[in-house]
Design an enzyme around this catalytic site. Structure first.
Site, mmCIF file in Angstrom:
data_model
loop_
_atom_site.group_PDB
_atom_site.id
_atom_site.type_symbol
_atom_site.label_atom_id
_atom_site.label_comp_id
_atom_site.label_asym_id
_atom_site.label_seq_id
_atom_site.Cartn_x
_atom_site.Cartn_y
_atom_site.Cartn_z
ATOM 1 C CB CYS A 1 26.364 36.728 -14.674
ATOM 2 S SG CYS A 1 28.059 37.112 -14.175
ATOM 3 C CE LYS B 1 26.295 42.089 -23.729
ATOM 4 N NZ LYS B 1 25.804 42.779 -22.551
#
Ligand SMILES: NC(=O)C1=CN([C@@H]2O[C@H](COP(=O)(O)OP(=O)(O)OC[C@H]3O[C@@H](n4cnc5c(N)ncnc54)[C@H](O)[C@@H]3O)[C@@H](O)[C@H]2O)C=CC1
Ligand SMILES: O=C(O)[C@H]1O[C@H](OP(=O)(O)OP(=O)(O)OC[C@H]2O[C@@H](n3ccc(=O)[nH]c3=O)[C@H](O)[C@@H]2O)[C@H](O)[C@@H](O)[C@@H]1O
Length: 477
Positions: A285, A345
């Site tokens: 995103c 992540k």
């Protein structure tokens, strides 16, 4: 649900966002149907399995399904028939020209409209282009007006835009304990109805924040709601690019960016979050939303130089690891590099726009051999040549260097001596600045971090040539 009204909700799209939205609203006592058109994902969800990795989500889904508050279907008539509120949570990727591909969400809106038989509120939760809510509204209106062959009376629909701010890896907590809920629209009754859905969330006082405070509810015009999402992601990306740029300066002067960030973050106007320097930001995103915002600005004739710099600094950040390896090896041809982490992540299996994968691509393009371990992403991403191993320490076998690329908590518990003994070389690059360099060095490894050099480093080589995605060198001179 403490005497609160149970609202019938349909959620279109059962990906990273839609599944969380569906399970969380069900956990608040609402009655939820998830509509998913991918047969494989649907089968998994119906069997009580989440098709991706998100901590706590499978348990939540199963407890809501057992209580009869959550089910999944591929059938719009079945899913929308009794819904008061329908959330659109499908993907909105970027097209090659940097604008937003709205085709999945307009298709989903059309399918919803064709199944509407009563007064329904349609909520766009996906991140949409500026002007996207009006586009979706028009698609729904057209479909309702056509009404071909459907029994009268047809239903009606009002659109509300409700951007989502959850993060992967902490999605449930983020959804249930948000800082704010943003509703965009101009129909007061529809806004009130959607805020009713969120009532249990809005009324709680989350003690995790200091001072404890209730989430804010903001009802705004639809364009400001669309901008709110892009602006928030752009700001987060800018904060990370800012600290990464300072990390590079820290390396030049011998300052420690971790200590610097801690000190900066103590200023409440700056705040400590999103000041971790390293390989840079990634994920599905931040980059996509920056691209959409930049395209929107350019479309109006404005050149958003700060936003483009945020992207440029980030693209450059993967070079930093290559530069650091370059200080230890004259070239990377034939070097064996162990990579710890592949996801963008920790606590997700998401490899979309992962800085770790991008680093692997660049290493491979320079002729290095890349051996990677990730606690969750156990299949090779769409990069030819990465060898995936099933054990953390295996990445060290015969390696010239080991690079930590994703800050999975598991890696913090690694024993550096066990790495060292299996390695051919002794370079350990901490691409996320998570280790205490002393502990790594005491195991006989050379500790290399980002922006934490003990003493000034060589000056920044502006002639440095790093390979791009397709392996061709880029030169910035
Ligand atoms: N991933 C994240 O952490 C966040 C994403 N967003 C936004 O939320 C939206 C969704 O993102 P993700 O959940 O990551 O995407 P995703 O790709 O994981 O999920 C989308 C799902 O929708 C399904 N789908 C597509 N068209 C459909 C249709 N016509 N009918 C039924 N199902 C359909 C797909 O099969 C897929 O399962 C995007 O606009 C994204 O920008 C917003 C906040 C956080
Ligand atoms: O629109 C979205 O999809 C979401 O995008 C981000 O969430 P997410 O992509 O899940 O991940 P983040 O936690 O924001 O991390 C993004 C990237 O920045 C990196 N990062 C983050 C923080 C930091 O200090 N340093 C840093 O390099 C992370 O490693 C990761 O690669 C936003 O934080 C969410 O609010 C938003 O809803």
């Amino acid at each position: 649900m403490n005497g609160r009204e149970r609202i019938s909700v349909a959620v279109v799209g059962s990906g990273y966002v839609g599944t969380v939205v569906a399970a969380c609203f069900a956990s608040l006592g609402h009655s939820v149907v998830g509509i998913e058109n991918d047969p494989a994902k649907l089968a998994q969800l119906r069997a009580g399995r989440i098709p991706f990795h998100e901590p706590g989500l499978e348990d939540l889904l199963n407890s809501c399904s057992r209580d009869g508050r959550l089910r999944f279907t591929a059938n719009y008539d079945d899913g929308v028939a009794n819904a008061d509120v329908v959330f659109l949570c499908v993907g909105t990727p970027i097209l090659p020209d940097g604008t937003v591909d709205m085709s999945a969400i307009t298709n989903a809106a059309r399918s919803v409209a064709s199944a509407i038989r009563r007064a329904v509120i349609v909520v766009s939760k996906s991140t949409i282009t500026i002007g996207g809510a009006r586009l979706i509204e028009a698609v729904i209106r057209d479909e309702l007006d056509r009404g071909d062959g459907r029994p009268a009376p047809l239903g009606s629909a009002v659109l509300v835009h409700n951007p989502e701010f959850l993060r992967e890896g902490s999605a449930i907590a983020d959804f249930l304990h948000p800082d704010r809920v943003i509703l965009g629209g101009d129909d007061p009754q529809a806004l009130e109805r959607v805020s009713e859905l969120y009532r249990p969330i809005l009324q709680q006082c989350f003690a995790g924040g200091i001072p404890a405070r209730r989430p804010a509810l903001m009802c705004v015009d639809v364009t400001t709601a669309e901008m709110m999402k892009y602006a928030s992601n752009a700001f987060l990306a800018a904060k990370v690019s800012f600290i990464n740029e300072l990390a590079n300066v820290c390396d030049l002067v011998g300052a420690d960016v971790k200590v610097l960030a801690t000190g900066m973050g103590l200023d409440r106007r700056i705040a400590p979050e999103f000041l971790s320097a390293g390989l840079g930001w990634g994920g599905s995103c931040l980059g996509k939303d920056l691209s959409a915002l930049i395209a929107t600005a350019r479309d109006g004739g404005y050149e958003p130089s700060l936003l483009t710099a945020v992207v440029q600094v980030n693209a450059q950040q993967q070079e930093v690891v290559l530069r650091k390896l370059g200080m230890h090896f004259s070239d990377l041809q034939g070097r064996r590099i162990g990579l710890l982490g592949l996801t963008f992540k920790p606590d997700t299996d998401d490899l979309r726009d992962s800085p770790a994968v991008e680093l692997a691509r660049r290493l491979l393009a320079l002729g290095a051999e890349v051996i990677a371990y990730d606690p969750v992403a156990t299949e090779a991403p769409a990069v030819t040549g990465i060898a995936i191993v099933g054990d953390l320490y295996q990445v060290a076998d015969g390696a010239d260097a080991v690079v930590l690329a994703t800050d999975w908590p598991d890696f913090l518990r690694l024993d550096p001596a066990k790495l060292r003994i299996r390695m051919r070389g002794n370079v350990f690059v901490d691409g996320r600045n998570v280790f205490d360099g002393g502990a790594i060095e005491s195991a006989g490894l050379k500790y290399v971090a980002v922006g934490r050099s003990a003493g000034p480093q060589a000056t920044w080589d502006s002639d440095f040539e790093a390979p791009t995605f397709d392996g061709k060198p880029t030169s910035r001179h």
